[in-house]
Design a protein around this motif. Structure first.
Motif, PDB file in Angstrom:
ATOM      1  N   ARG A  37      40.970  60.213  83.822  1.00 17.40           N
ATOM      2  CA  ARG A  37      41.411  61.572  84.146  1.00 17.40           C
ATOM      3  C   ARG A  37      40.447  62.650  83.637  1.00 17.40           C
ATOM      4  N   HIS A  38      39.417  62.238  82.933  1.00 16.11           N
ATOM      5  CA  HIS A  38      38.488  63.217  82.363  1.00 16.11           C
ATOM      6  C   HIS A  38      37.061  62.838  82.773  1.00 16.11           C
ATOM      7  N   CYS A  63      43.331  66.184  86.309  1.00 18.55           N
ATOM      8  CA  CYS A  63      42.019  65.810  85.772  1.00 18.55           C
ATOM      9  C   CYS A  63      41.280  67.011  85.185  1.00 18.55           C
ATOM     10  N   THR A  64      40.366  66.709  84.282  1.00 16.80           N
ATOM     11  CA  THR A  64      39.445  67.725  83.786  1.00 16.80           C
ATOM     12  C   THR A  64      38.052  67.387  84.289  1.00 16.80           C
ATOM     13  N   THR A  66      34.034  68.562  83.701  1.00 16.23           N
ATOM     14  CA  THR A  66      33.032  69.341  82.985  1.00 16.23           C
ATOM     15  C   THR A  66      31.705  69.156  83.701  1.00 16.23           C
ATOM     16  N   SER A  83      35.037  65.417  73.936  1.00 17.44           N
ATOM     17  CA  SER A  83      36.226  65.597  73.088  1.00 17.44           C
ATOM     18  C   SER A  83      37.368  64.661  73.473  1.00 17.44           C
ATOM     19  N   TRP A  84      37.581  64.447  74.775  1.00 18.92           N
ATOM     20  CA  TRP A  84      38.667  63.549  75.205  1.00 18.92           C
ATOM     21  C   TRP A  84      38.405  62.117  74.765  1.00 18.92           C
ATOM     22  N   LEU A  85      37.160  61.705  74.841  1.00 19.36           N
ATOM     23  CA  LEU A  85      36.792  60.352  74.416  1.00 19.36           C
ATOM     24  C   LEU A  85      36.994  60.193  72.912  1.00 19.36           C
ATOM     25  N   LYS A  87      39.179  61.556  71.252  1.00 21.75           N
ATOM     26  CA  LYS A  87      40.618  61.470  71.020  1.00 21.75           C
ATOM     27  C   LYS A  87      41.198  60.133  71.475  1.00 21.75           C
ATOM     28  N   GLU A  89      40.694  58.805  74.708  1.00 25.68           N
ATOM     29  CA  GLU A  89      40.877  58.753  76.159  1.00 25.68           C
ATOM     30  C   GLU A  89      39.579  58.317  76.836  1.00 25.68           C
ATOM     31  N   MET A  91      36.589  58.346  79.478  1.00 24.41           N
ATOM     32  CA  MET A  91      35.950  59.401  80.258  1.00 24.41           C
ATOM     33  C   MET A  91      34.971  58.778  81.246  1.00 24.41           C
TER      34      MET A  91
END
Length: 240
Positions: A37-38, A63-64, A66, A83-85, A87, A89, A91
């Motif tokens: 989702r990122h 989804c995000t 960048t 940042s998501w990774l 955390k 999640e 990517m």
């Protein structure tokens, strides 16, 4: 259900609009993408089009995206891009075409992932440079990808001569690319600049309906009809 790691997945895309998705990208990879989702993308528009082609109901709104492209400032602070990774999640990195991080700004995200000791997982998919080497008949054990050559007259010819000299001296296949609308100018410059005995391969529109792959000496190319590659992504290769 595909098992997903908290990793940076490098996701190859199609090389052209007329490519059939299922014919160039393994089904398992498509299942992996459905669980991400990122995304770090070269352009959001191309990324969304790719995701919708994978699944017309892909939850794009969840989804995000960048953007990391050639227009991204080299001095831009990318510390938060993963940042998501961080955390936990997964990517994904998506290029507009072909493999991300190869002749592509996505490599900056991969470099950062390694610095942060985060796992990187490259997925299988089409790579125009490798496929061009495969189809050229040239040396596949010693080759160099040179990206875009100089645009200015004089500088371009000098670079081609430099690569040709290196090719003969080191037995090394030389690859380079051009913006599609300048392909014909590149072709004309190569015929004007290279030795008659130098072999030139043009690999254009790989995996698409307009695929064109031919290898001839410069002398033979001069005797042949001009290839119709004016608007098609192409790889140019020279070898002795």
């Amino acid at each position: 259900m595909v098992f997903m790691k908290a990793a940076l997945y490098l996701i190859p895309g199609k090389l052209g609009e007329s490519s059939e998705l299922e014919s160039v990208i393994p089904a398992n990879n498509l299942e992996i993408v459905k669980n991400i989702r990122h995304f770090i993308v070269e352009s959001r528009k191309c990324a969304v089009r790719f995701l919708i082609e994978i699944d017309r109901d892909f939850p794009v709104d969840q989804c995000t995206f960048t953007e990391l492209s050639e227009h991204t400032d080299e001095k831009a602070d990318l510390k938060g891009i993963l940042s998501w990774l961080e955390k936990g999640e997964p990517m994904g990195v998506l290029s507009d075409a072909g493999c991300p991080a190869v002749g592509d700004p996505g490599s900056r995200a991969v470099e950062l992932a390694h610095k942060k000791n985060l796992e990187v997982i490259p997925l299988t998919g089409p790579n125009s440079m490798i496929m061009a080497v495969m189809a050229s008949g040239f040396n596949g054990q010693n080759f160099a990808f040179n990206g875009y050559l100089p645009v200015k007259n004089g500088e371009r010819e000098a670079k081609i001569r430099q690569l040709e000299t290196r090719m003969y001296r080191e037995n090394q296949t030389q690859l380079f690319i051009e913006t599609p609308y300048r392909n014909e100018k590149m072709f004309e410059t190569l015929l004007k600049t290279c030795r008659l005995e130098t072999k030139l391969c043009i690999a254009a529109g790989i995996t698409t309906e307009s695929q064109f792959i031919k290898t001839k000496t410069v002398a033979k190319w001069k005797e042949s009809p001009k290839p119709q590659i004016g608007k098609i992504p192409a790889i140019f290769l020279i070898y002795k």
